[in-house]
Scaffold this active site. Structure first.
Site, PDB file in Angstrom:
ATOM      1  N   ARG A   1       0.830  -1.199   0.000  1.00 53.30           N
ATOM      2  CA  ARG A   1       0.000   0.000   0.000  1.00 53.30           C
ATOM      3  C   ARG A   1       0.874   1.262   0.000  1.00 53.30           C
ATOM      4  O   ARG A   1       0.507   2.280  -0.563  1.00 53.30           O
ATOM      5  CB  ARG A   1      -0.917  -0.009   1.224  1.00 53.30           C
ATOM      6  CG  ARG A   1      -1.948  -1.098   1.179  1.00 53.30           C
ATOM      7  CD  ARG A   1      -2.985  -0.895   2.266  1.00 53.30           C
ATOM      8  NE  ARG A   1      -4.043  -1.891   2.158  1.00 53.30           N
ATOM      9  CZ  ARG A   1      -4.044  -3.040   2.824  1.00 53.30           C
ATOM     10  NH1 ARG A   1      -3.059  -3.344   3.633  1.00 53.30           N
ATOM     11  NH2 ARG A   1      -5.034  -3.880   2.677  1.00 53.30           N
TER      12      ARG A   1
ATOM     13  N   HIS B   1      -3.754   0.813   8.393  1.00 44.77           N
ATOM     14  CA  HIS B   1      -4.501  -0.111   7.536  1.00 44.77           C
ATOM     15  C   HIS B   1      -3.459  -0.686   6.582  1.00 44.77           C
ATOM     16  O   HIS B   1      -3.164  -0.118   5.542  1.00 44.77           O
ATOM     17  CB  HIS B   1      -5.594   0.649   6.763  1.00 44.77           C
ATOM     18  CG  HIS B   1      -6.195  -0.152   5.642  1.00 44.77           C
ATOM     19  ND1 HIS B   1      -6.858  -1.328   5.848  1.00 44.77           N
ATOM     20  CD2 HIS B   1      -6.218   0.058   4.305  1.00 44.77           C
ATOM     21  CE1 HIS B   1      -7.268  -1.815   4.681  1.00 44.77           C
ATOM     22  NE2 HIS B   1      -6.884  -0.988   3.729  1.00 44.77           N
TER      23      HIS B   1
END
Ligand code: NAD
Length: 307
Positions: A91, A178
């Site tokens: 990410r 996250h």
């Protein structure tokens, strides 16, 4: 009699995540007006038409492909624009690509809207929610990232599977980034107040499957969108209905257990004003150390982004 004020959600970026979120909001009849905005205008147009054709089966929602001036009356602007994670890409690799896109979007949204709530889903979500907060100049409570709400849902689902309990009755939180440094709070995970009793090996398996779920789904079908759409819908419901729901979303830590000036997933009370407060969950020294390490990693990436 005066008509009640319509409620409006604008979605910027109607790719897999944005379009599925629009569809979820439509099915659940969350708002009276849904605006779809995408750099690929045809995509937004097609989605709006397609969903309008479903209205005879659902109810009255006004859906249209719009532009930034339509954000003016939005209660919530969801940001799901940007590039999706490629197979094998972390990410954080996405950061530089998406930061520029989001800065531009925030400038356009805030030119028309000053009082709404920004709900960011684009990855890396914690860093980009921080960027959106800075760029908007809005109070942090009104700039929310989807954070670890999805991860916590995956965690609860897997614990529920292991215990054979409905995941809606499993209380368990993933906090922090996250992403790869996220932290499972096993010490407070419970069913009806009873601590979750699972072997170390089971716990490790459940956490690893939670943490790596996105990689697994992206490998299998290229993107994740159903569960994130439900998570975004959940946050919208908490805001629009002034619920004061406790949801692990990404918010600004300002002295939380010594963590400051970084966005990360923490259990928050979410109501009409956005993030009303952060819940100070009890955690073990080890969990706190992992949370601090996750925050430090995010802070490093923010510095890289701003450099
Ligand atoms: P996608 O490629 O299907 O959709 C992205 C959309 O953004 C496209 O339609 C594209 O045209 C649009 N877009 C690009 N630049 C734009 C701009 N400047 N203005 C307006 N629209 C623009 O990707 P996706 O699968 O929908 O994923 C979107 C984002 O959501 C990704 O960053 C992904 O990693 C993230 N995501 C987050 C979570 C989470 O838990 N937060 C979960 C899943 C996906």
């Amino acid at each position: 009699m005066t008509e009640p004020k319509p409620s409006r959600i604008a979605i910027v970026g109607t790719g897999m995540v944005g379009a599925t979120t629009a569809y979820t909001l439509l099915l659940r009849q969350r708002v009276t007006e849904l605006v779809l905005i995408d750099a690929n205008r045809d995509k937004a147009l097609g989605d709006a038409l397609d969903m309008n054709h479903g209205l005879p089966f659902v109810g009255q929602t006004k859906i249209w492909a719009g532009d930034y001036p339509d954000c003016a009356d939005a209660d919530i602007v969801i940001i799901a624009a940007g590039a999706a994670q490629k197979p094998g890409e972390t990410r954080l690799d996405l950061l530089k690509r998406n930061a520029g896109i989001l800065e531009d979007i925030i400038e356009r949204v805030t030119a028309h809207n000053r009082n709404g709530i920004l709900l960011v889903a684009t990855n890396p979500v914690d860093i980009l929610a921080y960027l959106c907060w800075k760029k908007s100049g809005w109070p942090a409570r009104r700039v929310i990232g989807s954070g670890t709400l999805l991860d916590s849902a995956r965690f609860r689902y897997l614990i529920g599977q292991a215990l054979r309990i409905d995941p809606r009755h499993v209380h368990a939180h993933i906090v922090g980034e996250h992403g790869d440094s996220e932290v499972p709070l096993w010490s407070t995970a419970n069913v009806a107040g009873k601590t979750v009793e699972l072997s170390e090996a089971e716990r490790r398996r459940i956490f690893e499957q939670t943490r790596d779920a996105a990689y697994e789904i992206i490998r299998a079908k290229g993107a994740t969108y159903y569960a994130i759409a439900l998570a975004l819908d959940r946050i919208c419901a908490a805001i629009l209905r002034d619920e004061a729901a406790v949801l692990p979303v990404s918010t600004l830590a300002d002295g939380y257990r010594g963590i400051s000036d970084v966005y990360l997933g923490l259990p928050c009370v979410v109501d009409r004003t956005g993030v009303r407060e952060i819940i100070d969950l009890p955690m073990t020294a080890e969990e706190e150390a992992l949370l601090k390490a996750s925050a430090a990693k995010l802070r490093e990436r923010i510095d890289e982004m701003l450099a």
